[in-house]
Design a protein around this motif. Structure first.
Motif, PDB file in Angstrom:
ATOM      1  N   ALA A  16      10.937   6.231  35.500  1.00  0.00           N
ATOM      2  CA  ALA A  16      10.562   7.332  36.238  1.00  0.00           C
ATOM      3  C   ALA A  16      11.400   8.500  36.300  1.00  0.00           C
ATOM      4  O   ALA A  16      10.958   9.789  36.302  1.00  0.00           O
ATOM      5  N   PHE A  17      12.466   8.319  36.686  1.00  0.00           N
ATOM      6  CA  PHE A  17      13.710   9.256  36.720  1.00  0.00           C
ATOM      7  C   PHE A  17      13.740  10.053  35.199  1.00  0.00           C
ATOM      8  O   PHE A  17      13.896  11.279  35.453  1.00  0.00           O
ATOM      9  N   ALA A  18      13.795   9.336  34.369  1.00  0.00           N
ATOM     10  CA  ALA A  18      13.752   9.987  32.955  1.00  0.00           C
ATOM     11  C   ALA A  18      12.911  10.926  32.729  1.00  0.00           C
ATOM     12  O   ALA A  18      12.987  12.013  32.133  1.00  0.00           O
ATOM     13  N   ILE A  19      11.505  10.187  32.928  1.00  0.00           N
ATOM     14  CA  ILE A  19      10.129  11.063  32.751  1.00  0.00           C
ATOM     15  C   ILE A  19      10.321  12.510  33.461  1.00  0.00           C
ATOM     16  O   ILE A  19      10.192  13.706  33.336  1.00  0.00           O
ATOM     17  N   THR A  20      11.063  12.165  34.904  1.00  0.00           N
ATOM     18  CA  THR A  20      10.770  13.169  35.877  1.00  0.00           C
ATOM     19  C   THR A  20      11.754  14.539  35.240  1.00  0.00           C
ATOM     20  O   THR A  20      11.472  15.572  35.182  1.00  0.00           O
ATOM     21  N   ALA A  21      12.875  13.849  34.809  1.00  0.00           N
ATOM     22  CA  ALA A  21      13.897  14.889  34.398  1.00  0.00           C
ATOM     23  C   ALA A  21      13.502  15.639  33.016  1.00  0.00           C
ATOM     24  O   ALA A  21      13.688  16.905  32.957  1.00  0.00           O
ATOM     25  N   ALA A  22      12.708  14.981  32.301  1.00  0.00           N
ATOM     26  CA  ALA A  22      12.225  15.554  31.009  1.00  0.00           C
ATOM     27  C   ALA A  22      11.041  16.524  31.278  1.00  0.00           C
ATOM     28  O   ALA A  22      11.046  17.498  30.668  1.00  0.00           O
ATOM     29  N   VAL A  23      10.242  16.423  32.207  1.00  0.00           N
ATOM     30  CA  VAL A  23       9.408  17.043  32.750  1.00  0.00           C
ATOM     31  C   VAL A  23       9.915  18.458  33.412  1.00  0.00           C
ATOM     32  O   VAL A  23       9.382  19.647  32.854  1.00  0.00           O
ATOM     33  N   ILE A  24      10.784  18.344  34.016  1.00  0.00           N
ATOM     34  CA  ILE A  24      11.381  19.557  34.970  1.00  0.00           C
ATOM     35  C   ILE A  24      12.118  20.392  33.677  1.00  0.00           C
ATOM     36  O   ILE A  24      11.935  21.485  33.588  1.00  0.00           O
ATOM     37  N   ASP A  25      12.792  19.749  32.865  1.00  0.00           N
ATOM     38  CA  ASP A  25      13.643  20.399  31.854  1.00  0.00           C
ATOM     39  C   ASP A  25      12.557  21.428  30.759  1.00  0.00           C
ATOM     40  O   ASP A  25      12.743  22.401  30.467  1.00  0.00           O
ATOM     41  N   ALA A  26      11.415  20.368  30.605  1.00  0.00           N
ATOM     42  CA  ALA A  26      10.391  21.128  29.785  1.00  0.00           C
ATOM     43  C   ALA A  26       9.654  22.409  30.269  1.00  0.00           C
ATOM     44  O   ALA A  26       9.276  23.253  29.659  1.00  0.00           O
ATOM     45  N   SER A  27       9.677  22.401  31.572  1.00  0.00           N
ATOM     46  CA  SER A  27       8.941  23.388  32.481  1.00  0.00           C
ATOM     47  C   SER A  27       9.762  24.555  32.559  1.00  0.00           C
ATOM     48  O   SER A  27       9.312  25.489  33.234  1.00  0.00           O
ATOM     49  N   ARG A  28      11.142  24.592  32.363  1.00  0.00           N
ATOM     50  CA  ARG A  28      11.942  25.931  32.574  1.00  0.00           C
ATOM     51  C   ARG A  28      11.534  26.765  31.522  1.00  0.00           C
ATOM     52  O   ARG A  28      11.270  26.459  30.408  1.00  0.00           O
ATOM     53  N   LYS A  29      11.722  28.148  31.933  1.00  0.00           N
ATOM     54  CA  LYS A  29      11.718  29.254  31.122  1.00  0.00           C
ATOM     55  C   LYS A  29      13.121  29.085  30.539  1.00  0.00           C
ATOM     56  O   LYS A  29      13.868  28.963  31.019  1.00  0.00           O
ATOM     57  N   PRO A  30      12.911  29.794  29.152  1.00  0.00           N
ATOM     58  CA  PRO A  30      14.130  29.783  28.538  1.00  0.00           C
ATOM     59  C   PRO A  30      14.949  30.844  28.907  1.00  0.00           C
ATOM     60  O   PRO A  30      14.536  31.924  28.989  1.00  0.00           O
ATOM     61  N   GLU A  31      16.081  30.745  29.037  1.00  0.00           N
ATOM     62  CA  GLU A  31      17.063  31.747  29.463  1.00  0.00           C
ATOM     63  C   GLU A  31      17.223  32.793  28.297  1.00  0.00           C
ATOM     64  O   GLU A  31      17.429  32.478  27.208  1.00  0.00           O
ATOM     65  N   PRO A  32      17.500  34.081  28.603  1.00  0.00           N
ATOM     66  CA  PRO A  32      17.590  35.125  27.738  1.00  0.00           C
ATOM     67  C   PRO A  32      19.203  34.797  27.041  1.00  0.00           C
ATOM     68  O   PRO A  32      20.162  34.331  27.631  1.00  0.00           O
ATOM     69  N   PRO A  33      19.323  35.203  25.728  1.00  0.00           N
ATOM     70  CA  PRO A  33      20.784  35.019  25.170  1.00  0.00           C
ATOM     71  C   PRO A  33      21.560  35.840  25.989  1.00  0.00           C
ATOM     72  O   PRO A  33      21.455  36.989  26.545  1.00  0.00           O
ATOM     73  N   ALA A  34      22.871  35.230  26.126  1.00  0.00           N
ATOM     74  CA  ALA A  34      24.026  36.041  26.475  1.00  0.00           C
ATOM     75  C   ALA A  34      24.117  37.353  25.850  1.00  0.00           C
ATOM     76  O   ALA A  34      24.373  37.200  24.564  1.00  0.00           O
ATOM     77  N   PRO A  35      24.863  38.489  26.379  1.00  0.00           N
ATOM     78  CA  PRO A  35      25.072  39.577  25.671  1.00  0.00           C
ATOM     79  C   PRO A  35      26.436  39.367  24.889  1.00  0.00           C
ATOM     80  O   PRO A  35      27.297  38.694  25.221  1.00  0.00           O
ATOM     81  N   LEU A  36      26.544  40.011  23.599  1.00  0.00           N
ATOM     82  CA  LEU A  36      27.685  39.867  22.907  1.00  0.00           C
ATOM     83  C   LEU A  36      28.664  40.431  23.388  1.00  0.00           C
ATOM     84  O   LEU A  36      28.735  41.486  24.032  1.00  0.00           O
ATOM     85  N   ALA A  37      30.160  39.628  23.232  1.00  0.00           N
ATOM     86  CA  ALA A  37      31.214  40.405  23.769  1.00  0.00           C
ATOM     87  C   ALA A  37      31.617  41.524  22.931  1.00  0.00           C
ATOM     88  O   ALA A  37      31.853  41.518  21.788  1.00  0.00           O
TER      89      ALA A  37
END
Length: 85
Positions: A16-37
């Protein structure tokens, strides 16, 4: 309760914890890439060797075949080791 029942309950809770963690991770919006230094540019009165080494750094692997880079690296190595006195 016997050991089998406790093991089954533990397995169900873990799943149950593994499925919950997978669902939370899959529902996150992708983070924009970090700007180049960006490397700071050297001032006009800077050390010419430093300018050449910076140019060689931007060449990447092509710098290994560039005669100017090879000479600059050799001079920098001599300067670092104190052999230029």
């Amino acid at each position: 309760m016997d050991a089998k029942t406790l093991a089954r309950i533990g397995a169900v809770i873990f799943a149950a914890f593994a499925i919950t963690a997978a669902v939370i991770d899959a529902s996150r919006k992708p983070e924009p890439p970090a700007p180049l230094a960006v490397t700071p540019t050297l001032a006009a009165g800077a050390d010419p060797l430093a300018v050449e080494l910076d140019r060689c750094n931007t060449l990447g692997e092509a710098g290994e075949r560039d005669a100017g880079c090879l000479a600059a690296w050799a001079k920098n190595r001599r300067r670092f080791l104190g052999e230029e006195r």
